[in-house]
Scaffold this motif. Sequence first.
Motif, mmCIF file in Angstrom:
data_model
loop_
_atom_site.group_PDB
_atom_site.id
_atom_site.type_symbol
_atom_site.label_atom_id
_atom_site.label_comp_id
_atom_site.label_asym_id
_atom_site.label_seq_id
_atom_site.Cartn_x
_atom_site.Cartn_y
_atom_site.Cartn_z
ATOM 1 N N ALA A 10 37.922 28.890 37.093
ATOM 2 C CA ALA A 10 39.588 29.130 38.152
ATOM 3 C C ALA A 10 40.326 28.267 37.832
ATOM 4 O O ALA A 10 39.670 26.457 36.966
ATOM 5 N N HIS B 138 41.566 32.697 36.512
ATOM 6 C CA HIS B 138 42.804 32.429 36.926
ATOM 7 C C HIS B 138 43.105 30.485 35.969
ATOM 8 O O HIS B 138 43.359 29.963 35.974
ATOM 9 N N LEU C 22 42.118 32.741 45.380
ATOM 10 C CA LEU C 22 41.386 31.913 45.018
ATOM 11 C C LEU C 22 40.614 31.969 46.396
ATOM 12 O O LEU C 22 39.020 32.253 45.835
#
Length: 389
Positions: free
Chosen positions: A203, A232, A277
């Motif tokens: 992330a 991400h 997320l």
Amino acid sequence: MARGSDDISLTRPDGAEVLWMHATSAERAAALADIATRCKAQRPDLYALLTVAPDVAPPAQLRRIGIDHMERLANDGGNIARQFLAHWAPDVGLWAGLPLIPGLIHKAGARKMPMILADISRDDAVSLRGLWRGGQRSTLGLFDPILTTGPSATDAIRRLVRTPDQVEESARLSVSVTPPVFDETAFEDLTGQLAGRPVWLAAGLERAEFDTVVAAHRMSVRLSHRLLLVAHVAHPDEAQPLVDTMHRPGLRAERWDPDTEIEDNIQAVVCEDPEALGLWYRAAPVTFLGGSLTPQTGGQCPLPAAALGSAILHGPHVRNHGASYVRLEQVGAARTVTNANELSVAVTRLSAPDAAAAMALAGWTVATEGAGLADRLVELVQAKLDARP
């Protein structure tokens, strides 16, 4: 009381209520910034003033998350205390931790300013017994309530004050977090679509971290062929460059589309939507938090991922949220990795069924432990502001 040279150029905004908070550690400063943000959500015109002890290095992001002004205070004398209080004229004070500054506190009390004292531990209570003999009761008595962090601290402080009922037992002060929202139906659909396939999330990746994460995933899929990486990116315009980086060593990767199923032969998907997320924190048992392998960024807050049940991996550069990472590491909820090989080993080990469960549970406990106290402090601040004449 030492103050920065530019402090006097700032003034209390006309008509605004001023919440003055004082932190004696960086972790407390971050927690108070969170309290300020929540108070301002209920009172948009509230002005949040944070002071810190001279040796405190507060997180760099404080000014962006609810603090209107910050300055350092030291116990340097009564004249500066009077100047500080006259200049800002706070409406309510929230003091976190020790040491206290008796002269300043008594002058604030003389102005009839309501004050709250939080995060007082047993060690704090022990230290108070040897200080200001004959005066500690009057200084502590100016705070109502005093929030202590366990039975022994509560008993000790109650023996030091004239009104024991002003002392409340609570959790320790820590940064609390509101987990990112995600759609339960979308989560159920995604879970069914993955059909037990192991998943890990990287992330908030910075471009300098692409090669490390891609190399780690290539090593991991040799041992776990169905392992899926959800990557991400920190910057949406770098999603396609990351897909291209994955293609070069032969990984089967594509941009993630929430309306399209992830085919079983796809080894990695790249996501640029920050709103997604929450969904991926919930779906991935393991999350590597980007912005932490190189020193430029300073890391991102680990608590949202922990609050949604993901075990945490991260690089060594997490100065922006160092206290939160330390707490997570102390309970075994986070691990530091420094290169692709270490990241691959950690991902492979934690991708086994239930391997990350203990880490995730410990992380969830840390991420949510301060929620009750945060609620209580917000409630107290609002009540004291409402009670102003």
